[in-house]
Design an enzyme around this catalytic site. Structure first.
Site, PDB file in Angstrom:
ATOM      1  N   LYS A  10     -69.923 -81.474 -23.641  1.00  0.00           N
ATOM      2  CA  LYS A  10     -69.613 -82.007 -22.675  1.00  0.00           C
ATOM      3  C   LYS A  10     -67.972 -82.609 -23.009  1.00  0.00           C
ATOM      4  O   LYS A  10     -67.901 -84.157 -22.320  1.00  0.00           O
ATOM      5  CB  LYS A  10     -70.571 -83.606 -22.421  1.00  0.00           C
ATOM      6  CG  LYS A  10     -72.010 -82.851 -22.089  1.00  0.00           C
ATOM      7  CD  LYS A  10     -72.146 -82.638 -20.606  1.00  0.00           C
ATOM      8  CE  LYS A  10     -73.356 -82.063 -20.094  1.00  0.00           C
ATOM      9  NZ  LYS A  10     -73.110 -81.499 -18.329  1.00  0.00           N
ATOM     10  N   ARG A  11     -67.483 -82.208 -23.335  1.00  0.00           N
ATOM     11  CA  ARG A  11     -66.161 -82.406 -23.798  1.00  0.00           C
ATOM     12  C   ARG A  11     -65.914 -83.855 -24.892  1.00  0.00           C
ATOM     13  O   ARG A  11     -64.829 -84.687 -24.532  1.00  0.00           O
ATOM     14  CB  ARG A  11     -64.852 -82.251 -23.012  1.00  0.00           C
ATOM     15  CG  ARG A  11     -65.183 -80.496 -22.925  1.00  0.00           C
ATOM     16  CD  ARG A  11     -65.506 -79.254 -23.305  1.00  0.00           C
ATOM     17  NE  ARG A  11     -64.818 -77.857 -22.618  1.00  0.00           N
ATOM     18  CZ  ARG A  11     -65.890 -77.120 -22.615  1.00  0.00           C
ATOM     19  NH1 ARG A  11     -67.196 -77.305 -23.944  1.00  0.00           N
ATOM     20  NH2 ARG A  11     -66.404 -76.185 -22.321  1.00  0.00           N
ATOM     21  N   ALA A  69     -63.031 -86.268 -23.199  1.00  0.00           N
ATOM     22  CA  ALA A  69     -62.343 -85.777 -21.481  1.00  0.00           C
ATOM     23  C   ALA A  69     -62.918 -87.346 -21.239  1.00  0.00           C
ATOM     24  O   ALA A  69     -63.006 -87.117 -19.489  1.00  0.00           O
ATOM     25  CB  ALA A  69     -63.572 -84.156 -20.947  1.00  0.00           C
ATOM     26  N   GLY A  87     -60.118 -91.773 -19.905  1.00  0.00           N
ATOM     27  CA  GLY A  87     -60.845 -93.082 -21.089  1.00  0.00           C
ATOM     28  C   GLY A  87     -60.897 -91.949 -22.956  1.00  0.00           C
ATOM     29  O   GLY A  87     -60.231 -92.865 -23.029  1.00  0.00           O
ATOM     30  N   GLU A  95     -57.722 -93.708 -23.154  1.00  0.00           N
ATOM     31  CA  GLU A  95     -57.667 -95.230 -23.806  1.00  0.00           C
ATOM     32  C   GLU A  95     -57.947 -95.446 -25.142  1.00  0.00           C
ATOM     33  O   GLU A  95     -57.655 -96.198 -25.541  1.00  0.00           O
ATOM     34  CB  GLU A  95     -58.501 -95.882 -22.336  1.00  0.00           C
ATOM     35  CG  GLU A  95     -58.127 -95.406 -20.719  1.00  0.00           C
ATOM     36  CD  GLU A  95     -58.840 -96.176 -19.717  1.00  0.00           C
ATOM     37  OE1 GLU A  95     -59.702 -96.010 -19.989  1.00  0.00           O
ATOM     38  OE2 GLU A  95     -58.582 -97.528 -19.506  1.00  0.00           O
ATOM     39  N   GLU A 138     -57.946 -90.090 -13.586  1.00  0.00           N
ATOM     40  CA  GLU A 138     -58.331 -91.094 -12.249  1.00  0.00           C
ATOM     41  C   GLU A 138     -57.599 -91.322 -10.856  1.00  0.00           C
ATOM     42  O   GLU A 138     -58.689 -91.172 -10.151  1.00  0.00           O
ATOM     43  CB  GLU A 138     -58.579 -92.669 -12.942  1.00  0.00           C
ATOM     44  CG  GLU A 138     -59.204 -93.010 -14.404  1.00  0.00           C
ATOM     45  CD  GLU A 138     -58.710 -92.481 -15.270  1.00  0.00           C
ATOM     46  OE1 GLU A 138     -57.460 -91.614 -15.580  1.00  0.00           O
ATOM     47  OE2 GLU A 138     -58.666 -93.113 -17.064  1.00  0.00           O
TER      48      GLU A 138
END
Ligand code: 1HE
Length: 261
Positions: free
Chosen positions: A29-30, A66, A113, A116, A136
């Protein structure tokens, strides 16, 4: 300490187990950050063993991360959204303002994220495959993991606004140029370089590392007069540590390394 999610691993390296290597392990899921994975990051950084003086965080597979696990986004109402964002803030605060400096070893996608998370680290080392984006903006949402505070500190409000308004993707070279990473290395070498830097950082006096992590970013946000005052207090505390005195004496006696080019 065993992480609270199978998607995160923590290994200790170095002669004195002084380097913690935290690895995102959800490559299928990267390395998308599910709630479980964010909480595991929080727990891992909150509970680093006392031998640890520096940490490295990396991602398994083709990409660093991701971002938010979009499959968990669906049914949150406004107040749940606030609490979810605050949970990320708490977790990434444990990374940024924990006990030890953290180096992010980046490759592939460093997006949403994931950026982030990388921004909460003190040092970012990217390899040539790294790319940065804040999708986003185009997904109809907003940053929620501290990105609006931390990313502008690295690249400025104008560049972040552009990334979110236009979906702009920075490659590794431009990422280093604008300040998203401090180091750029050939493909496949970011972890090696991060571990090399970690070994060096681990030899610093812990109070110096602590001052750099905790005083420097706060001073940057203080009015100059307050900053000078905080600096004077921090300098005095660091200098008075026995280890600082030993290190200065060693230099004066010709026993410590000179600064070399
Ligand atoms: C995911 C996620 C994810 C991949 N959440 N499942 N982040 C994004 O908007 C970035 C979304 N991801 C991508 O753009 C691409 O996946 C990548 C550029 C990162 C990688 O591309 P690629 O071709 O290597 O992989 P892929 O085929 O797109 O994805 C492989 C699998 O991972 C696939 O699942 P599968 O079951 O079909 O195999 C994808 O659905 C899954 N996957 N990324 C969930 N992010 C605190 S607020 C933070 C806000 C944000 O971070 S928003 C930005 C979210």
């Amino acid at each position: 300490m065993t992480p609270s999610s199978p998607d995160l691993s923590l290994t200790l390296t170095g002669d004195r187990q002084e380097i913690a290597h935290v690895r995102l392990r959800r490559p299928a899921k990267r390395n998308a950050l599910s709630d479980g994975l964010i909480l595991a990051i929080r727990d891992a950084f909150q509970n680093l063993p006392s031998s640890v003086r520096v940490a490295v965080i990396s991602g398994e597979g083709e990409h660093f991360c991701a971002g938010l696990d979009l499959s968990e986004l669906s049914e949150r109402d406004a107040s749940e959204g606030v609490f979810h964002s605050r949970m990320w803030h708490t977790a990434l605060d444990c990374v940024e303002k924990g006990r030890v400096p953290v180096i992010a070893a980046l490759h592939g996608a460093v997006v949403g994220g994931g950026l982030e998370l990388a921004s909460a680290c003190q040092i970012r080392v990217a390899d040539e495959s790294a790319f940065y984006a804040l999708p986003e903006g185009t997904r109809g949402i907003f940053v929620g993991g501290g990105g609006s505070v931390r990313v502008p500190r690295l690249i400025g409000v104008a560049r972040m606004t552009d990334m979110m308004l236009t979906g702009r993707v920075y490659n590794a070279t431009d990422g280093e140029r604008i300040g998203l990473s401090q180091y750029l290395v050939p493909q496949g070498q970011s972890l090696e370089k991060a571990l090399e830097l970690a070994a060096r950082i681990a030899t610093n006096a812990p109070m110096t590392n602590f001052a750099l992590m905790h005083a420097l970013p706060r001073i940057a946000e203080q009015p100059a007069d307050h900053g000078f005052f905080t600096e004077a207090l921090m300098a005095s505390i660091a200098q008075s540590a026995p280890e600082a005195k030993e290190r200065v004496r060693a230099f004066l006696e010709g026993k410590a390394a000179k600064v070399t080019k």
